[in-house]
Design a protein around this motif. Structure first.
Motif, PDB file in Angstrom:
ATOM      1  N   SER A 127       8.586   3.965 -24.680  1.00 21.20           N
ATOM      2  CA  SER A 127       8.935   4.959 -23.776  1.00 21.20           C
ATOM      3  C   SER A 127       9.223   4.515 -22.284  1.00 21.20           C
ATOM      4  O   SER A 127       9.062   3.511 -21.850  1.00 21.20           O
TER       5      SER A 127
ATOM      6  N   THR B 121      14.183   0.938 -31.021  1.00 23.57           N
ATOM      7  CA  THR B 121      12.897   0.353 -30.334  1.00 23.57           C
ATOM      8  C   THR B 121      13.195  -1.161 -30.156  1.00 23.57           C
ATOM      9  O   THR B 121      13.560  -1.672 -31.127  1.00 23.57           O
TER      10      THR B 121
ATOM     11  N   ASN C 252      14.962   5.349 -21.753  1.00 19.49           N
ATOM     12  CA  ASN C 252      14.614   5.498 -23.332  1.00 19.49           C
ATOM     13  C   ASN C 252      15.613   6.468 -23.833  1.00 19.49           C
ATOM     14  O   ASN C 252      15.652   7.670 -23.682  1.00 19.49           O
TER      15      ASN C 252
ATOM     16  N   GLU D 109      13.977   5.981 -28.092  1.00 17.89           N
ATOM     17  CA  GLU D 109      13.355   4.368 -28.829  1.00 17.89           C
ATOM     18  C   GLU D 109      12.065   4.579 -29.057  1.00 17.89           C
ATOM     19  O   GLU D 109      11.349   4.094 -29.917  1.00 17.89           O
TER      20      GLU D 109
END
Length: 255
Positions: free
Chosen positions: A134, A164, A186, A189
Motif C-alpha cells: 500500500s 506487488t 501504489n 499493488e
C-alpha cells in the motif's frame, strides 16, 4: 511598536473571519487598507498565513498557529493537526484522503475524508494496510530506521496482485526511491482496483508517526496523475509534520 500591535490585531481578526480579504479586514478593524496589507505581507513572510488561491485574494491561517498553541497548552492530537490539512487537500484534488498510523509492524487506517465523485474507494476505519503493497505502508516503511526496514524485509512479503513487490531487494530499491521522491506510489499493488499516493508524517524526532494519502480507483489515474498528486500529498504531509514539531534538517551551504 504600533506596527507590531497592528500586525497582531490583523492576525487575531483574520483567525476569526478566515478566509478573508484585505478590504473586509480593513473595514472590520477600521484601519487603512495599506496598513492591513503591510501586516498581511509580514504575516505571510513569517509563515503565519497563506492565500486560498481564490480571486480576489483571501487569506487563511497556516498550521503554524497550531504549533504555537501546542507549545503553550500541551500536546495536540494527530487528528487535530491533520484533519484541517486533509480537508484542504481533499478540496484541492477531489479524491478520497486517508490518514494511517503505524502500530508495530502494521499500518492502520484511522481517518478518511471522501471525494464528492460517485465512483470512489471506501475502506473502513481500522483497516489494516499492507506495509509493502500500500502507498501508506511504503511511505511509513521508507521513513523508518534502516534496522526496522531490514526487520520487515526479513519477513515473507505477501503477494497480493501481479504488481506487488514481493522481492526484498526490489522492495529495498523501491523504498530508496520513495525517500528520494518524498512520496510512495501504489498502482494496484494491494488491490487491483485501488491506486494511491502517500507521504510520511514525521514526529519531532524524525520518526514516522503517520502517513497521509490520496486514494482513487485505478481506472481514474495513470502514472502522470499519480506523480502530480504526489506533489500535493508531500506538501500536506510536510505541513502536518511541521505542526507536530518536526524540523527538517537544513542543507549545508556549498561554495
Amino acid at each position: 511598536m504600533q506596527n507590531v500591535l497592528n500586525t497582531l490585531r490583523v492576525l487575531e481578526e483574520l483567525a476569526a473571519r478566515q478566509p478573508v480579504g484585505v478590504a473586509e479586514l480593513a473595514r472590520a478593524m477600521e484601519l487603512p487598507k495599506s496598513t492591513v496589507q503591510r501586516a498581511l505581507g509580514t504575516l505571510h513572510t513569517a509563515g503565519w498565513i497563506k492565500q486560498t488561491g481564490a480571486t480576489p485574494t483571501r487569506w487563511t491561517l497556516t498550521t503554524k498557529a497550531l504549533l504555537i498553541g501546542r507549545q503553550a497548552t500541551g500536546e495536540l492530537g494527530l487528528r487535530d493537526v491533520a484533519v484541517p490539512v486533509m480537508e484542504e487537500l481533499r478540496r484541492s484534488v477531489d479524491e478520497t484522503v486517508h490518514l494511517a498510523v503505524p502500530e508495530g509492524e502494521r499500518v492502520v487506517l484511522v481517518e478518511r475524508l471522501e471525494t464528492t465523485q460517485p465512483v470512489r474507494i471506501v475502506l473502513p476505519l481500522g483497516q489494516n494496510l499492507s506495509g509493502h503493497a500500500s502507498a501508506n505502508g511504503k511511505a511509513i516503511l521508507a521513513a523508518r530506521s534502516p534496522e526496522a526496514i531490514e526487520r520487515y524485509l526479513a519477513q515473507d512479503l505477501t503477494r497480493f496482485t501481479a504488481t506487488t513487490i514481493d522481492d526484498a531487494a526490489a522492495l529495498r530499491t523501491e523504498l530508496d526511491t520513495v525517500r528520494a521522491r518524498g512520496y510512495a506510489l501504489n498502482q494496484g499493488e494491494w488491490r487491483e482496483d485501488v491506486s494511491a499516493v502517500a507521504a510520511p508524517v514525521l514526529g519531532p524526532d524524525g520518526s514516522p508517526v503517520a502517513s497521509v494519502s490520496i486514494n482513487m480507483p485505478t481506472s481514474r489515474c495513470d502514472r502522470e496523475r499519480l506523480d502530480s498528486l504526489g506533489e500535493h500529498v508531500r506538501a500536506a504531509a510536510r505541513e502536518i509534520s511541521t505542526a507536530l514539531g518536526y524540523e527538517a534538517p537544513r542543507r549545508a551551504r556549498t561554495g
